[in-house]
Motif scaffolding. Structure first.
Motif, short mmCIF file in Angstrom:
data_model
loop_
_atom_site.label_atom_id
_atom_site.label_comp_id
_atom_site.label_asym_id
_atom_site.label_seq_id
_atom_site.Cartn_x
_atom_site.Cartn_y
_atom_site.Cartn_z
N LYS A 1 -15.81 89.67 95.80
CA LYS A 1 -15.27 88.35 96.14
C LYS A 1 -15.08 87.46 94.92
CE LYS A 1 -17.08 88.25 100.84
NZ LYS A 1 -18.00 87.57 101.76
N LYS A 2 -15.92 87.63 93.92
CA LYS A 2 -15.82 86.79 92.72
C LYS A 2 -14.51 87.04 91.99
CE LYS A 2 -18.34 85.42 88.60
NZ LYS A 2 -19.55 85.58 87.79
N SER A 3 -14.14 88.30 91.79
CA SER A 3 -12.88 88.60 91.09
C SER A 3 -11.67 88.26 91.96
CB SER A 3 -12.83 90.06 90.65
OG SER A 3 -12.91 90.92 91.75
N ALA A 4 -11.79 88.42 93.28
CA ALA A 4 -10.70 88.05 94.18
C ALA A 4 -10.50 86.54 94.15
CB ALA A 4 -10.99 88.52 95.59
N GLY A 5 -11.59 85.78 94.12
CA GLY A 5 -11.50 84.32 94.03
C GLY A 5 -10.87 83.88 92.72
N ALA A 6 -11.22 84.57 91.63
CA ALA A 6 -10.64 84.25 90.33
C ALA A 6 -9.15 84.56 90.32
CB ALA A 6 -11.36 85.03 89.23
N ALA A 7 -8.76 85.66 90.95
CA ALA A 7 -7.34 86.03 91.02
C ALA A 7 -6.56 84.99 91.83
CB ALA A 7 -7.18 87.42 91.63
N LEU A 8 -7.11 84.57 92.95
CA LEU A 8 -6.46 83.55 93.78
C LEU A 8 -6.32 82.24 93.02
CD1 LEU A 8 -5.30 82.62 96.49
CD2 LEU A 8 -7.63 82.06 97.18
N ASP A 9 -7.37 81.81 92.33
CA ASP A 9 -7.31 80.58 91.54
C ASP A 9 -6.27 80.68 90.43
OD1 ASP A 9 -9.24 79.38 93.10
OD2 ASP A 9 -10.91 79.88 91.74
N ALA A 10 -6.16 81.85 89.80
CA ALA A 10 -5.17 82.06 88.73
C ALA A 10 -3.76 81.94 89.29
CB ALA A 10 -5.38 83.41 88.07
N VAL A 11 -3.50 82.53 90.45
CA VAL A 11 -2.18 82.46 91.07
C VAL A 11 -1.85 81.01 91.42
CG1 VAL A 11 -0.84 83.09 93.11
CG2 VAL A 11 -2.17 84.82 91.91
N VAL A 12 -2.79 80.29 91.99
CA VAL A 12 -2.57 78.88 92.35
C VAL A 12 -2.28 78.05 91.11
CG1 VAL A 12 -3.69 76.82 93.29
CG2 VAL A 12 -3.87 78.99 94.50
N ASN A 13 -3.01 78.30 90.01
CA ASN A 13 -2.80 77.54 88.78
C ASN A 13 -1.41 77.80 88.20
OD1 ASN A 13 -5.32 76.36 88.87
ND2 ASN A 13 -6.28 77.93 87.60
N VAL A 14 -0.96 79.05 88.23
CA VAL A 14 0.37 79.40 87.71
C VAL A 14 1.45 78.72 88.55
CG1 VAL A 14 2.03 81.28 87.43
CG2 VAL A 14 -0.31 81.55 86.62
N ILE A 15 1.32 78.79 89.87
CA ILE A 15 2.30 78.17 90.77
C ILE A 15 2.34 76.66 90.53
CG2 ILE A 15 2.82 77.61 93.17
CD1 ILE A 15 1.76 80.42 93.88
N THR A 16 1.18 76.03 90.46
CA THR A 16 1.11 74.58 90.25
C THR A 16 1.76 74.18 88.93
OG1 THR A 16 -0.94 74.48 91.52
CG2 THR A 16 -0.46 72.61 90.09
N ARG A 17 1.46 74.89 87.87
CA ARG A 17 2.02 74.58 86.55
C ARG A 17 3.54 74.73 86.55
NH1 ARG A 17 -0.82 77.92 83.51
NH2 ARG A 17 0.74 79.56 83.60
N GLU A 18 4.05 75.83 87.06
CA GLU A 18 5.49 76.08 87.05
C GLU A 18 6.26 75.09 87.91
OE1 GLU A 18 7.39 78.20 85.19
OE2 GLU A 18 5.49 78.49 84.14
N VAL A 19 5.78 74.83 89.11
CA VAL A 19 6.49 73.92 90.02
C VAL A 19 6.43 72.49 89.51
CG1 VAL A 19 6.54 72.99 92.37
CG2 VAL A 19 6.23 75.44 92.01
N SER A 20 5.31 72.06 88.94
CA SER A 20 5.21 70.69 88.43
C SER A 20 6.11 70.49 87.21
CB SER A 20 3.77 70.32 88.12
OG SER A 20 3.27 71.11 87.07
N ASN A 21 6.45 71.59 86.51
CA ASN A 21 7.38 71.50 85.38
C ASN A 21 8.83 71.65 85.81
OD1 ASN A 21 5.41 71.05 83.45
ND2 ASN A 21 5.07 73.22 83.11
N GLY A 22 9.07 71.70 87.12
CA GLY A 22 10.44 71.78 87.62
C GLY A 22 10.94 73.19 87.85
N GLY A 23 10.10 74.19 87.66
CA GLY A 23 10.51 75.57 87.85
C GLY A 23 10.36 76.04 89.27
N ALA A 24 10.60 77.32 89.46
CA ALA A 24 10.46 77.94 90.77
C ALA A 24 9.62 79.20 90.62
CB ALA A 24 11.83 78.29 91.34
N VAL A 25 8.84 79.51 91.65
CA VAL A 25 7.99 80.69 91.62
C VAL A 25 8.31 81.56 92.84
CG1 VAL A 25 5.61 81.54 91.65
CG2 VAL A 25 6.15 79.42 90.48
N PRO A 26 8.84 82.77 92.60
CA PRO A 26 9.08 83.67 93.72
C PRO A 26 7.81 84.43 94.08
CG PRO A 26 9.93 84.64 91.72
CD PRO A 26 9.39 83.29 91.35
N LEU A 27 7.54 84.56 95.35
CA LEU A 27 6.43 85.37 95.83
C LEU A 27 7.08 86.51 96.63
CD1 LEU A 27 4.05 82.54 97.07
CD2 LEU A 27 3.86 83.86 94.97
#
Length: 95
Positions: free
Chosen positions: A22-48
């Protein structure tokens, strides 16, 4: 309607799907959320892939109405986070 999944339940499901703890899964989820937040706040788009696309949309300044008083007021330009869903996801929900 089913209750929404909590973050703890999501992390547990990810850990099981990944065959990891669960620790590595939580870290992976947090990393994905951080990438999405950074890209979208800079005006980009993130495909899932298989889910959809998250993007930022610019909204021009406009006149809005206060529903309580009916008063017209000016609203400055702003940005809004949007998401379009993949056809495969829509089909899996409806089919």
């Amino acid at each position: 309607m089913a209750k929404p999944m909590t973050k703890t339940q999501l992390v547990a499901a990810l850990a099981e799907e990944m065959g990891s703890d669960k620790k590595s899964a939580g870290a992976a989820l947090d990393a994905v959320v951080n990438v999405i937040t950074r890209e979208v706040s800079n005006g980009g788009a993130v495909p899932l892939p298989g889910v959809g696309k998250i993007y930022c949309r610019e909204r021009p300044e406009r006149m809005v109405r206060n529903p309580a008083t009916g008063e017209q007021m000016h609203k400055a330009a702003d940005r809004q986070v949007k998401m379009t869903f993949a056809k495969a996801l829509k089909d899996s929900v409806n089919g």
